[in-house]
Design a protein around this motif. Sequence first.
Motif, PDB file in Angstrom:
ATOM      1  N   UNK A  53      -0.441   3.715  -9.846  1.00  0.00           N
ATOM      2  CA  UNK A  53       0.285   4.286  -8.713  1.00  0.00           C
ATOM      3  C   UNK A  53      -0.511   5.411  -8.048  1.00  0.00           C
ATOM      4  N   UNK A  54      -1.186   6.216  -8.852  1.00  0.00           N
ATOM      5  CA  UNK A  54      -1.993   7.295  -8.282  1.00  0.00           C
ATOM      6  C   UNK A  54      -3.165   6.729  -7.485  1.00  0.00           C
ATOM      7  N   UNK A  55      -3.812   5.711  -8.019  1.00  0.00           N
ATOM      8  CA  UNK A  55      -4.948   5.118  -7.300  1.00  0.00           C
ATOM      9  C   UNK A  55      -4.484   4.416  -6.012  1.00  0.00           C
ATOM     10  N   UNK A  56      -3.306   3.823  -6.048  1.00  0.00           N
ATOM     11  CA  UNK A  56      -2.755   3.202  -4.836  1.00  0.00           C
ATOM     12  C   UNK A  56      -2.606   4.243  -3.727  1.00  0.00           C
ATOM     13  N   UNK A  57      -2.062   5.409  -4.060  1.00  0.00           N
ATOM     14  CA  UNK A  57      -1.890   6.463  -3.055  1.00  0.00           C
ATOM     15  C   UNK A  57      -3.227   7.057  -2.634  1.00  0.00           C
ATOM     16  N   UNK A  58      -4.155   7.182  -3.584  1.00  0.00           N
ATOM     17  CA  UNK A  58      -5.473   7.713  -3.258  1.00  0.00           C
ATOM     18  C   UNK A  58      -6.205   6.771  -2.302  1.00  0.00           C
ATOM     19  N   UNK A  59      -6.177   5.478  -2.604  1.00  0.00           N
ATOM     20  CA  UNK A  59      -6.801   4.514  -1.706  1.00  0.00           C
ATOM     21  C   UNK A  59      -6.129   4.486  -0.351  1.00  0.00           C
ATOM     22  N   UNK A  60      -4.806   4.647  -0.337  1.00  0.00           N
ATOM     23  CA  UNK A  60      -4.091   4.661   0.934  1.00  0.00           C
ATOM     24  C   UNK A  60      -4.482   5.827   1.812  1.00  0.00           C
ATOM     25  N   UNK A  61      -4.651   7.013   1.206  1.00  0.00           N
ATOM     26  CA  UNK A  61      -5.065   8.175   1.992  1.00  0.00           C
ATOM     27  C   UNK A  61      -6.441   7.950   2.613  1.00  0.00           C
ATOM     28  N   UNK A  62      -7.330   7.299   1.872  1.00  0.00           N
ATOM     29  CA  UNK A  62      -8.675   7.026   2.394  1.00  0.00           C
ATOM     30  C   UNK A  62      -8.649   5.935   3.474  1.00  0.00           C
ATOM     31  N   UNK A  63      -7.903   4.857   3.225  1.00  0.00           N
ATOM     32  CA  UNK A  63      -7.904   3.742   4.171  1.00  0.00           C
ATOM     33  C   UNK A  63      -7.223   4.121   5.476  1.00  0.00           C
ATOM     34  N   UNK A  64      -6.319   5.075   5.422  1.00  0.00           N
ATOM     35  CA  UNK A  64      -5.692   5.523   6.661  1.00  0.00           C
ATOM     36  C   UNK A  64      -6.727   6.121   7.605  1.00  0.00           C
ATOM     37  N   UNK A  65      -7.789   6.665   7.036  1.00  0.00           N
ATOM     38  CA  UNK A  65      -8.883   7.201   7.849  1.00  0.00           C
ATOM     39  C   UNK A  65      -9.975   6.139   8.053  1.00  0.00           C
ATOM     40  N   UNK A  66      -9.703   4.902   7.625  1.00  0.00           N
ATOM     41  CA  UNK A  66     -10.650   3.792   7.704  1.00  0.00           C
ATOM     42  C   UNK A  66     -11.928   4.092   6.924  1.00  0.00           C
ATOM     43  N   UNK A  67     -11.826   4.893   5.875  1.00  0.00           N
ATOM     44  CA  UNK A  67     -12.938   5.102   4.951  1.00  0.00           C
ATOM     45  C   UNK A  67     -12.813   4.031   3.871  1.00  0.00           C
ATOM     46  N   UNK A  68     -13.158   2.815   4.258  1.00  0.00           N
ATOM     47  CA  UNK A  68     -12.895   1.669   3.401  1.00  0.00           C
ATOM     48  C   UNK A  68     -13.842   1.604   2.210  1.00  0.00           C
ATOM     49  N   UNK A  69     -15.040   2.176   2.330  1.00  0.00           N
ATOM     50  CA  UNK A  69     -15.992   2.159   1.224  1.00  0.00           C
ATOM     51  C   UNK A  69     -15.406   2.723  -0.053  1.00  0.00           C
ATOM     52  N   UNK A  70     -14.874   3.952  -0.042  1.00  0.00           N
ATOM     53  CA  UNK A  70     -14.253   4.475  -1.264  1.00  0.00           C
ATOM     54  C   UNK A  70     -12.842   3.951  -1.506  1.00  0.00           C
ATOM     55  N   UNK A  71     -12.146   3.482  -0.460  1.00  0.00           N
ATOM     56  CA  UNK A  71     -10.755   3.054  -0.632  1.00  0.00           C
ATOM     57  C   UNK A  71     -10.668   1.724  -1.374  1.00  0.00           C
ATOM     58  N   UNK A  72     -11.528   0.764  -1.015  1.00  0.00           N
ATOM     59  CA  UNK A  72     -11.419  -0.582  -1.589  1.00  0.00           C
ATOM     60  C   UNK A  72     -11.566  -0.582  -3.111  1.00  0.00           C
ATOM     61  N   UNK A  73     -12.546   0.136  -3.702  1.00  0.00           N
ATOM     62  CA  UNK A  73     -12.613   0.155  -5.177  1.00  0.00           C
ATOM     63  C   UNK A  73     -11.349   0.698  -5.831  1.00  0.00           C
ATOM     64  N   UNK A  74     -10.701   1.675  -5.188  1.00  0.00           N
ATOM     65  CA  UNK A  74      -9.445   2.192  -5.742  1.00  0.00           C
ATOM     66  C   UNK A  74      -8.386   1.090  -5.743  1.00  0.00           C
ATOM     67  N   UNK A  75      -8.251   0.384  -4.622  1.00  0.00           N
ATOM     68  CA  UNK A  75      -7.272  -0.695  -4.540  1.00  0.00           C
ATOM     69  C   UNK A  75      -7.594  -1.806  -5.542  1.00  0.00           C
TER      70      UNK A  75
END
Length: 989
Positions: free
Chosen positions: A740-762
């Motif tokens: 759940x924490x990683x889901x929210x962490x990836x969401x915060x990144x992907x909202x800024x379209x920083x997909x490089x760090x977001x995708x591994x979290x997801x």
Amino acid sequence: MTAPPTLDPTPDPAPDGPPAFRFAVLGPLRAWHGEHDVPLSAPRTQAVLAALVLRDGRPASARELIGAVWGDDAPPRASGALRTHICGLRRLLEPGRGPRDRARVLVSADGGYALRPEPGALDLAVFEQRAADAGRARAAGRLEEARELLDSALALWAGAPLAGVPGPYAHAERTRLAERRLTVLEERWEVETELGGHTAAIAALGVLAAEHPWRERIQELLMTALYRAGRQADALEVYARARRALAGQLGVEPGPGLARLQRRVLAAEPGPADPGGLLRLAGTFPLPAQLPYDADDFTGREESVARLCAALDSGRIVALSAISGMGGVGKTTLAVHVAHRTRERFPDGQLYADLRGTDPRPAEPMHVLDRFLRALGVPAGHVPALPDERAALYRSRLAGRRVLVVLDNARDLGQIRDLLPGSPGTAVLLTSRSRLAGLTGATLVDLRPMAPREALALLARIVGEERVNAEPKAAAEIVESCGGLPLALRIVAARLVAVPDRTLARTAALLADERRRLRVLRAEDAAVETTFRLGAGLLDGEQARAFRLLALPDVPEMTLPEAVAVLDRPWRDAEDLCESLVDLNLLESLSPGRYRYHDLLRLFARQAAVEETPESERTAALTRLLHFLLATARDAHRTTMPDDVFPEVPGDPAPPRSAGLTFATQQEAAGWLVDAQASLLGVIEQGARDGRAPLAVCADLLVAVDPLGRMGARPYGLERAARAVCEAAERAGDTKAEARARYMLGGAMSQRFELGPAVPEFERVVELCRAAGDRALLGPVLIALGGCALARRDFTAAHDMLTEALALSRALHSRGSEAYALGFLALARLATGEPEAAVATGREAVALTRATGDRAGEANALHNLSQVCLWTGRTEESLDCLHESLRLWRETGSLYRESLVLGALAQAYNFAGRPAEAAEHAETARDIAERHGDGYFLGRALAQLGHAHAAQGHPIEATACFRKAYDIFHGLGLPDADDLAPHLTAGAR
């Protein structure tokens, strides 16, 4: 949680030019073919044309047109007469059309008729667009631009609307349009007064007030302009005249806005004009009145009070600072007292913020600006994300107004720099432990401990002169033991009031004994802690427990419901405990039901808790608060995101044990989430780092604030709190909390379209969910990953993930997630060669959101469907979808999403060969994205603006836009950069 992706066709623009036909309804009904007038002499023909041109291209049946033209007086052969008028209009509008040629302007549609003018062909549509643009410019603080737009909109009017056109429809539209013009006129003169042009406004508003004596908004504007021009008596006469008109003709009293304005004029000091001031327009939004309670027993400090009041009269910045390191000297009490003394000189409101400068986590200026802007009438979704833009809008909102800003307990100049106004009129009271000597032009007051005379007077004011006069030697010893610090003296005095039989001599002896025990401390520190111990010693068992436990949570302030949870006591008992601590000066009450500690008292109370309260009880208090917040946040989540079952899954690892608050509307729930975000994230991080609080509750509470991200709020501290929960979960081996924490962490990144760090979290979340069988979280994270794959143009992977997510959502009956999955899946099906299935899927997503009443979901689904329609040749349907999506997002006040849709509209207009409209929408999207720091949306807006410039023959401007967009996309690692590479040197195509 990722923002919806947008497919990016590169358009082949068609030639652009003025509309072939133009129509005017803001005056006599007129039509032009090119530069030539179209003769419209027959009144009934005009009535038919008016009924068609004002339907914005929608068909009208013959029955509707007959009712519009004749009403109840329709002749027996009205249908034949209508056809005659239609034929006549077709000859006028398409004079070269042959008898067998298909009509292109006034067409037959759905058993009726429709007039389909080109964009920009109707003066009313242009009027509304300019008025809307003015509203956005005003909200962003660009008042001069707003005034110009409003002037250009009003210049389109050429008299009474539809003058001379017969029929009930024309009559009703005349009334509606005249009312709309008055509303825009009011806004025009309101902007003028905000810009300081009150003198210029008086004449125009005087005419309007005479023409519309019962229109209270105009009377308010005229009163405001007169007051600002120094004509207080004339302003009051306007009120009296309006009151007589309302009472004499309608039998009613003036409304609350006009009455409130009259009271404010009466309260203002008579005299010369105050060009720097502003009497806030009473009906716009509530005036901020955030000052804490003023001490009834304020004593002494006469010289400081006089200096500060004089400085505030001049409108300058006022810095009130204490000797470095000294707390409890009375800085806040003095600042609040002076603020209350001078509040009437600031009729536009008072703002207050505790900056918590001595806390380990001081208040973030960005969060303070968010609170201030919302208090000044800026909707939450319109608050910019970038610090500079937020500070600029704050200063624009304060420009020309008389507002008092109290910034309490500042850490340093860096913390307050963005919170200072940029123009005269607004004043600032500032307190700090350090001497802020770098404030240019400020009045500096170094507040020292009270002189013995002042301290004795304060003691006598609280405990009574008789007791002080009866034991003067003991009273002097008490003052000396308290070091002249008001905070310490108030705590001792409160103890004496609570125990009236205790002599001053006995209290003085207790103080002397305690000071000897603390002799290793500096004098002022010893004085404070001595009195703290003495004050705490007065408490009974329940009060002492409350004093210690309420200090534990990392929150800037605590509400009464939160205190009930922490103390585990009934509502009335908890309130009585809090208020008793306020009475003893051990707790402060900013407003009814909201409490906070002085920073020194919080430190003392926390230390006392460590020393005197078992660890199990401290952990239990924090756990109860977490459960209360979780229950409340879940209800807010459920209210703002209907039909999303994720927060309440059977078998949830952390079902809340306490009932939280409940919300009746989405607006109420969203408001609580925005207001409570600092407390929510602070407690989550505290609980995760504490190691003893239930980690599952922290993780669930983190997910329950997900609507903040979906609203584009970008919660402060979200990534920090998510990382804290993630690290704690890894240490504890709690894979569900980690997911759940990683889901929210990836969401915060992907909202800024920083997909490089977001995708591994997801991707890690997917692994954890599959291993644990957590289908409730697996569905949303697959939707997020599918959105990322679409943005990266990995369409096959997106199709597979979204298909699985759709099945999971349906299995769990989560219709909110189902609609999101359908919207994205429509794009994936389009990109993988299933165009008809894509259209059907997109329409299914829209229908589902409408069935559930999820307006935010509907706006998203419409945006996704628009992309599918654009690529399948349904350009008009695409535009309809986007305009409806834009309307829905504007209703919610989300500029973040508005920027997304405006960029998509620019893309659609480019694709349709209408570059002028594309440029207009792209420029608005660019401006919003720049203010909010939305890099991806800014890149999209610039790319579409580049295409529009290229189509209009402006290659230099086009290349500049393409270059900026390319740099943004390249920095984000997105394939959109490859689309723009061929344009970087060629400019227009």
